[in-house]
Scaffold this motif. Structure first.
Motif, PDB file in Angstrom:
ATOM      1  N   GLY A 181     -19.680 132.358 -66.297  1.00 14.88           N
ATOM      2  CA  GLY A 181     -20.637 132.808 -66.888  1.00 14.88           C
ATOM      3  C   GLY A 181     -21.291 134.105 -65.680  1.00 14.88           C
ATOM      4  N   ALA A 182     -21.194 133.904 -64.812  1.00 12.53           N
ATOM      5  CA  ALA A 182     -21.587 134.820 -63.642  1.00 12.53           C
ATOM      6  C   ALA A 182     -20.704 136.112 -63.864  1.00 12.53           C
ATOM      7  CB  ALA A 182     -21.520 134.306 -62.278  1.00 12.53           C
ATOM      8  N   ILE A 183     -19.461 136.190 -64.228  1.00 12.16           N
ATOM      9  CA  ILE A 183     -18.538 136.998 -64.225  1.00 12.16           C
ATOM     10  C   ILE A 183     -18.897 137.740 -65.677  1.00 12.16           C
ATOM     11  CG2 ILE A 183     -15.985 137.829 -64.809  1.00 12.16           C
ATOM     12  CD1 ILE A 183     -15.033 135.527 -62.769  1.00 12.16           C
ATOM     13  N   ILE A 184     -19.161 137.208 -66.565  1.00 14.57           N
ATOM     14  CA  ILE A 184     -19.613 137.763 -67.688  1.00 14.57           C
ATOM     15  C   ILE A 184     -20.840 138.530 -67.580  1.00 14.57           C
ATOM     16  CG2 ILE A 184     -20.352 137.302 -70.051  1.00 14.57           C
ATOM     17  CD1 ILE A 184     -17.997 135.072 -70.151  1.00 14.57           C
ATOM     18  N   ARG A 185     -21.897 137.904 -66.931  1.00 15.65           N
ATOM     19  CA  ARG A 185     -23.272 138.493 -66.818  1.00 15.65           C
ATOM     20  C   ARG A 185     -22.923 139.718 -65.843  1.00 15.65           C
ATOM     21  NH1 ARG A 185     -25.645 134.615 -65.320  1.00 15.65           N
ATOM     22  NH2 ARG A 185     -25.174 134.448 -63.110  1.00 15.65           N
ATOM     23  N   ASP A 186     -22.305 139.627 -64.828  1.00 12.48           N
ATOM     24  CA  ASP A 186     -22.035 140.914 -63.883  1.00 12.48           C
ATOM     25  C   ASP A 186     -21.275 141.973 -64.604  1.00 12.48           C
ATOM     26  OD1 ASP A 186     -21.913 142.083 -61.045  1.00 12.48           O
ATOM     27  OD2 ASP A 186     -19.928 142.015 -61.638  1.00 12.48           O
ATOM     28  N   SER A 212     -25.116 134.869 -81.491  1.00  8.29           N
ATOM     29  CA  SER A 212     -26.459 135.146 -81.060  1.00  8.29           C
ATOM     30  C   SER A 212     -26.841 135.350 -79.798  1.00  8.29           C
ATOM     31  CB  SER A 212     -27.443 133.844 -81.453  1.00  8.29           C
ATOM     32  OG  SER A 212     -26.929 132.700 -80.686  1.00  8.29           O
ATOM     33  N   ARG A 213     -27.766 136.030 -79.468  1.00  8.50           N
ATOM     34  CA  ARG A 213     -28.229 136.401 -78.196  1.00  8.50           C
ATOM     35  C   ARG A 213     -28.291 135.136 -77.321  1.00  8.50           C
ATOM     36  NH1 ARG A 213     -33.237 137.024 -75.514  1.00  8.50           N
ATOM     37  NH2 ARG A 213     -32.939 137.966 -73.455  1.00  8.50           N
ATOM     38  N   GLN A 214     -29.000 133.987 -77.859  1.00 10.04           N
ATOM     39  CA  GLN A 214     -29.154 132.783 -77.147  1.00 10.04           C
ATOM     40  C   GLN A 214     -27.626 132.372 -76.584  1.00 10.04           C
ATOM     41  OE1 GLN A 214     -32.020 131.233 -76.523  1.00 10.04           O
ATOM     42  NE2 GLN A 214     -30.807 129.905 -75.203  1.00 10.04           N
ATOM     43  N   TRP A 215     -26.668 132.524 -77.467  1.00  2.00           N
ATOM     44  CA  TRP A 215     -25.334 131.949 -77.315  1.00  2.00           C
ATOM     45  C   TRP A 215     -24.806 132.819 -75.745  1.00  2.00           C
ATOM     46  CZ3 TRP A 215     -20.557 134.267 -75.955  1.00  2.00           C
ATOM     47  CH2 TRP A 215     -19.615 133.055 -76.031  1.00  2.00           C
ATOM     48  N   VAL A 216     -25.091 134.214 -75.849  1.00  2.00           N
ATOM     49  CA  VAL A 216     -25.025 134.789 -74.684  1.00  2.00           C
ATOM     50  C   VAL A 216     -25.628 134.414 -73.436  1.00  2.00           C
ATOM     51  CG1 VAL A 216     -24.936 137.283 -73.408  1.00  2.00           C
ATOM     52  CG2 VAL A 216     -24.019 137.032 -75.919  1.00  2.00           C
ATOM     53  N   ILE A 217     -26.937 134.010 -73.661  1.00  2.00           N
ATOM     54  CA  ILE A 217     -27.684 133.468 -72.531  1.00  2.00           C
ATOM     55  C   ILE A 217     -27.174 132.292 -71.986  1.00  2.00           C
ATOM     56  CG2 ILE A 217     -29.895 132.535 -72.002  1.00  2.00           C
ATOM     57  CD1 ILE A 217     -31.099 134.572 -73.956  1.00  2.00           C
ATOM     58  N   GLU A 218     -26.448 131.356 -72.828  1.00  2.00           N
ATOM     59  CA  GLU A 218     -26.013 130.112 -72.435  1.00  2.00           C
ATOM     60  C   GLU A 218     -24.971 130.076 -71.552  1.00  2.00           C
ATOM     61  OE1 GLU A 218     -26.254 127.554 -76.130  1.00  2.00           O
ATOM     62  OE2 GLU A 218     -28.166 127.623 -76.144  1.00  2.00           O
ATOM     63  N   VAL A 219     -23.982 130.960 -72.146  1.00  2.00           N
ATOM     64  CA  VAL A 219     -22.687 131.439 -71.492  1.00  2.00           C
ATOM     65  C   VAL A 219     -22.972 131.893 -69.989  1.00  2.00           C
ATOM     66  CG1 VAL A 219     -20.552 132.845 -71.584  1.00  2.00           C
ATOM     67  CG2 VAL A 219     -21.416 131.344 -73.467  1.00  2.00           C
ATOM     68  N   GLY A 268     -12.835 130.313 -77.986  1.00  2.00           N
ATOM     69  CA  GLY A 268     -12.570 131.292 -78.923  1.00  2.00           C
ATOM     70  C   GLY A 268     -13.583 132.371 -78.742  1.00  2.00           C
ATOM     71  N   LEU A 269     -14.744 131.859 -78.432  1.00  2.00           N
ATOM     72  CA  LEU A 269     -15.922 132.915 -78.547  1.00  2.00           C
ATOM     73  C   LEU A 269     -16.007 133.523 -77.070  1.00  2.00           C
ATOM     74  CD1 LEU A 269     -18.783 131.090 -80.663  1.00  2.00           C
ATOM     75  CD2 LEU A 269     -17.210 133.024 -81.291  1.00  2.00           C
ATOM     76  N   VAL A 270     -15.819 132.482 -76.097  1.00  2.00           N
ATOM     77  CA  VAL A 270     -15.718 132.937 -74.668  1.00  2.00           C
ATOM     78  C   VAL A 270     -14.441 133.978 -74.688  1.00  2.00           C
ATOM     79  CG1 VAL A 270     -15.320 132.208 -72.371  1.00  2.00           C
ATOM     80  CG2 VAL A 270     -16.619 130.884 -73.781  1.00  2.00           C
ATOM     81  N   LEU A 271     -13.375 133.847 -75.218  1.00  2.00           N
ATOM     82  CA  LEU A 271     -12.307 135.184 -75.082  1.00  2.00           C
ATOM     83  C   LEU A 271     -12.499 136.124 -75.709  1.00  2.00           C
ATOM     84  CD1 LEU A 271      -9.379 132.595 -75.637  1.00  2.00           C
ATOM     85  CD2 LEU A 271      -9.768 133.493 -73.668  1.00  2.00           C
ATOM     86  N   ARG A 272     -13.342 136.077 -76.843  1.00  2.00           N
ATOM     87  CA  ARG A 272     -14.138 137.060 -77.493  1.00  2.00           C
ATOM     88  C   ARG A 272     -14.860 138.014 -76.363  1.00  2.00           C
ATOM     89  NH1 ARG A 272     -16.170 136.202 -83.539  1.00  2.00           N
ATOM     90  NH2 ARG A 272     -15.061 134.587 -83.435  1.00  2.00           N
ATOM     91  N   ASP A 295     -13.790 143.886 -71.730  1.00  3.44           N
ATOM     92  CA  ASP A 295     -12.562 144.189 -71.076  1.00  3.44           C
ATOM     93  C   ASP A 295     -12.330 143.490 -69.788  1.00  3.44           C
ATOM     94  OD1 ASP A 295     -10.012 145.641 -71.202  1.00  3.44           O
ATOM     95  OD2 ASP A 295     -10.949 147.366 -69.842  1.00  3.44           O
ATOM     96  N   ILE A 296     -12.439 142.259 -69.673  1.00  2.00           N
ATOM     97  CA  ILE A 296     -12.207 141.203 -68.684  1.00  2.00           C
ATOM     98  C   ILE A 296     -10.850 140.961 -68.720  1.00  2.00           C
ATOM     99  CG2 ILE A 296     -12.804 139.386 -67.319  1.00  2.00           C
ATOM    100  CD1 ILE A 296     -15.868 140.000 -68.038  1.00  2.00           C
ATOM    101  N   ARG A 297     -10.046 140.878 -67.824  1.00  2.00           N
ATOM    102  CA  ARG A 297      -8.755 140.408 -67.756  1.00  2.00           C
ATOM    103  C   ARG A 297      -8.864 138.887 -67.563  1.00  2.00           C
ATOM    104  NH1 ARG A 297      -4.493 141.188 -63.134  1.00  2.00           N
ATOM    105  NH2 ARG A 297      -2.798 140.028 -63.864  1.00  2.00           N
ATOM    106  N   PHE A 298      -8.170 138.115 -68.436  1.00  3.05           N
ATOM    107  CA  PHE A 298      -7.968 136.670 -67.968  1.00  3.05           C
ATOM    108  C   PHE A 298      -6.418 136.297 -67.792  1.00  3.05           C
ATOM    109  CE2 PHE A 298      -7.530 132.450 -69.902  1.00  3.05           C
ATOM    110  CZ  PHE A 298      -8.549 131.827 -69.091  1.00  3.05           C
ATOM    111  N   ASP A 299      -6.350 136.008 -66.636  1.00  2.00           N
ATOM    112  CA  ASP A 299      -4.833 135.591 -66.309  1.00  2.00           C
ATOM    113  C   ASP A 299      -4.790 134.119 -65.890  1.00  2.00           C
ATOM    114  OD1 ASP A 299      -2.371 135.469 -65.085  1.00  2.00           O
ATOM    115  OD2 ASP A 299      -2.734 136.452 -63.343  1.00  2.00           O
TER     116      ASP A 299
END
Length: 95
Positions: free
Chosen positions: A10-15, A34-41, A51-55, A61-65
């Motif tokens: 979540g911190a990586i996504i927010r940053d 929803s915006r609430q989903w983003v807040i929760e993640v 699937g939504l996290v990967l989206r 454009d965050i690389r997931f290895d």
């Protein structure tokens, strides 16, 4: 960066979202949530749909290895997350 918890992810996504100057509503629209989903993640909600996290990662454009290289020293191996145990526990709690 080693991700060890939903809060780390979540911190990586927010940053990254903030560095791209994208607000939560805009990111939510890009992902189809929803915006609430983003807040929760971003706050490390542990049950976010993968699937939504990967989206979200793709939209930012965050690389997931998910390499499977073994840890070179034993101290690193001891602190590694056992994903199989986590999945088994999650499956058990659903039943």
């Amino acid at each position: 960066m080693l991700i060890r918890s939903p809060a780390d992810l979540g911190a990586i996504i927010r940053d990254k979202r903030k560095r791209l100057k994208i607000d939560q509503s805009t990111l939510a629209k890009r992902i189809g949530v929803s915006r609430q989903w983003v807040i929760e993640v971003e706050h490390g909600h542990p049950r976010a749909e993968l699937g939504l996290v990967l989206r979200a990662l793709d939209a930012l454009d965050i690389r997931f290895d998910a390499s499977s290289e073994l840890a070179k020293d034993r101290s690193s191996a001891k602190s590694a997350v056992n994903i199989n145990a986590i999945l088994a526990k999650a499956k058990k709690s659903k039943t």
